[in-house]
Design a protein around this motif. Structure first.
Motif, mmCIF file in Angstrom:
data_model
loop_
_atom_site.group_PDB
_atom_site.id
_atom_site.type_symbol
_atom_site.label_atom_id
_atom_site.label_comp_id
_atom_site.label_asym_id
_atom_site.label_seq_id
_atom_site.Cartn_x
_atom_site.Cartn_y
_atom_site.Cartn_z
ATOM 1 N N UNK A 193 -3.637 -11.512 -1.968
ATOM 2 C CA UNK A 193 -3.538 -10.058 -1.816
ATOM 3 C C UNK A 193 -2.690 -9.437 -2.918
ATOM 4 N N UNK A 194 -1.648 -10.113 -3.298
ATOM 5 C CA UNK A 194 -0.747 -9.613 -4.348
ATOM 6 C C UNK A 194 -1.484 -9.445 -5.677
ATOM 7 N N UNK A 195 -2.498 -10.255 -5.915
ATOM 8 C CA UNK A 195 -3.223 -10.200 -7.189
ATOM 9 C C UNK A 195 -3.835 -8.824 -7.449
ATOM 10 N N UNK A 215 3.405 -9.426 -13.259
ATOM 11 C CA UNK A 215 3.442 -10.608 -12.414
ATOM 12 C C UNK A 215 4.335 -10.304 -11.211
ATOM 13 N N UNK A 216 3.846 -10.549 -10.000
ATOM 14 C CA UNK A 216 4.625 -10.343 -8.784
ATOM 15 C C UNK A 216 4.857 -11.711 -8.154
ATOM 16 N N UNK A 217 5.983 -12.348 -8.427
ATOM 17 C CA UNK A 217 6.243 -13.677 -7.866
ATOM 18 C C UNK A 217 6.270 -13.659 -6.340
ATOM 19 N N UNK A 226 8.659 -6.036 -7.068
ATOM 20 C CA UNK A 226 8.990 -6.914 -8.198
ATOM 21 C C UNK A 226 8.774 -8.373 -7.818
ATOM 22 N N UNK A 227 8.920 -8.686 -6.537
ATOM 23 C CA UNK A 227 8.547 -9.983 -5.984
ATOM 24 C C UNK A 227 8.489 -9.838 -4.473
ATOM 25 N N UNK A 228 7.984 -10.848 -3.794
ATOM 26 C CA UNK A 228 7.855 -10.806 -2.341
ATOM 27 C C UNK A 228 8.378 -12.107 -1.757
ATOM 28 N N UNK A 281 0.833 -1.205 0.000
ATOM 29 C CA UNK A 281 0.000 0.000 0.000
ATOM 30 C C UNK A 281 0.867 1.254 0.000
ATOM 31 N N UNK A 282 1.915 1.261 0.814
ATOM 32 C CA UNK A 282 2.792 2.429 0.884
ATOM 33 C C UNK A 282 3.542 2.648 -0.421
#
Length: 348
Positions: free
Chosen positions: A192-194, A203-205, A155-157, A144-145
């Motif tokens: 949540x990433x979606x 795409x956020x792997x 870019x990924x988490x 969110x921030x």
């Protein structure tokens, strides 16, 4: 197994080698993992501990060493992906990030706090950035921030669970709960990433970390919907790991009963092997002769021991006076191997 694609970076296997400090994952380990198709990560935590000027100017030594180890990793990575791990709790955090950017790192992974300012610090560089989180709440706050303040997303988490080594973002009660439901945390974060994938059309792997030991663990993470895994403990007992031989032997000798959750000076619980140093701590505070200015919010007059000194002693091989962080599965290790052999076992 599938490839791990992060923007324009493509790893042949879905494995990130975790950043382990002090001195456990530097150029040799990270470069070797990158060469074998994974993503090699260098820990910047007191990375310059063996540089000549470290005792007199830690910051200068560490910033110099960041470039040195990224450059050296590149010489053996054969074009593979090399990144760094920088703790948010690091004093002079911004300078460490800038040094990694200027040295040409591919990736920056940042945890031990919320890396709220990370997008600002990498502006102007084509570097992939990722926070380490252990809860849906932490992931939500960071995404969110970054969205509101910088109009961008991760870019990924990396989602780190309670079986990881080193500092842990869980309570001691959660760590002791054998029924703790980490799978649901992973799935909730993936869902949540979606929201941000749709907003930014990227795409956020999601990478699962903590307790990943074998092929079955990797498969389980991928079946939950994750895109890859981060593995640390298993890479310690490879020939290429940058830690000393006595450090590696401590991993191989450790039994299930030799693992403990300890209190770290940073105010978080940590998982470590019970060494004579740990036993000595039970008797009270260990005097601190020198402050290495490594962490924010660390007061030498109040903490029970100097974590920098303890970690340096361990990585150099002085296990009796050292702190040896480890993952929960360290007791399962029984032999030395190589990065190539380990990756073949895990993937092929």
């Amino acid at each position: 197994m599938k490839q791990l694609i992060i923007g324009n970076l493509k790893a042949q296997i879905p494995i990130i080698q975790g950043g382990m400090g002090v001195g456990v994952s530097r150029w040799r380990l990270a470069g070797s993992v990158a060469k074998e198709g994974g993503i090699g990560i260098i820990s910047t935590a007191q990375i310059g501990y063996d540089e000549p000027e470290f005792e007199t100017d830690q910051l200068k030594a560490n910033l110099k060493a960041i470039k040195k180890h990224i450059d050296m990793a590149r010489t053996i990575a054969d074009g593979g992906i090399v990144g760094v791990n920088v703790m948010v709790a690091t004093r002079q955090y911004e300078k460490y990030i800038k040094a990694a950017c200027e040295a040409g790192t591919d990736i920056i992974i940042s945890g031990a706090g919320l890396p709220i300012k990370l997008p600002e610090l990498v502006q102007g560089y084509d570097i992939k950035i990722a926070p380490i989180v252990s809860s849906l709440r932490a992931a939500s706050v960071i995404l969110k921030m970054w969205d509101r303040k910088y109009n961008r997303t991760a870019d990924f988490i990396v989602v780190e669970g309670p079986k990881a080594g080193g500092h842990l973002a869980f309570t001691k009660e959660q760590l002791a709960d054998r029924q703790f439901d980490f799978d649901t945390i992973i799935k909730d974060i993936i869902n949540h990433v979606k929201v941000y994938e749709e907003k930014y059309q990227v795409k956020i792997p999601v990478i699962v970390a903590g307790g990943i030991y074998d092929r079955d663990d990797i498969r389980h993470a991928l079946d939950l919907g994750a895109d890859g895994v981060q593995i640390s403990t298993r890479f310690v007992v490879t020939k290429e790991c940058d830690a000393g031989e006595e450090f590696k032997k401590a991993y191989l000798k450790a039994s299930h009963e030799d693992i403990a959750i300890i209190n770290s000076p940073v105010g978080m619980p940590g998982r470590a092997i019970i060494t004579p140093f740990i036993k000595k701590l039970a008797a009270g505070k260990i005097p601190i002769g020198k402050c290495y200015n490594c962490l924010e919010h660390c007061n030498p007059k109040e903490i029970p021991y100097c974590i920098t000194k303890a970690l340096i002693e361990a990585v150099k091989g002085n296990i009796d006076e050292g702190l040896v962080f480890c993952g929960e599965n360290v007791y399962r290790l029984n032999k030395m191997t190589t990065v190539k052999e380990l990756i073949n076992e895990l993937v092929y």
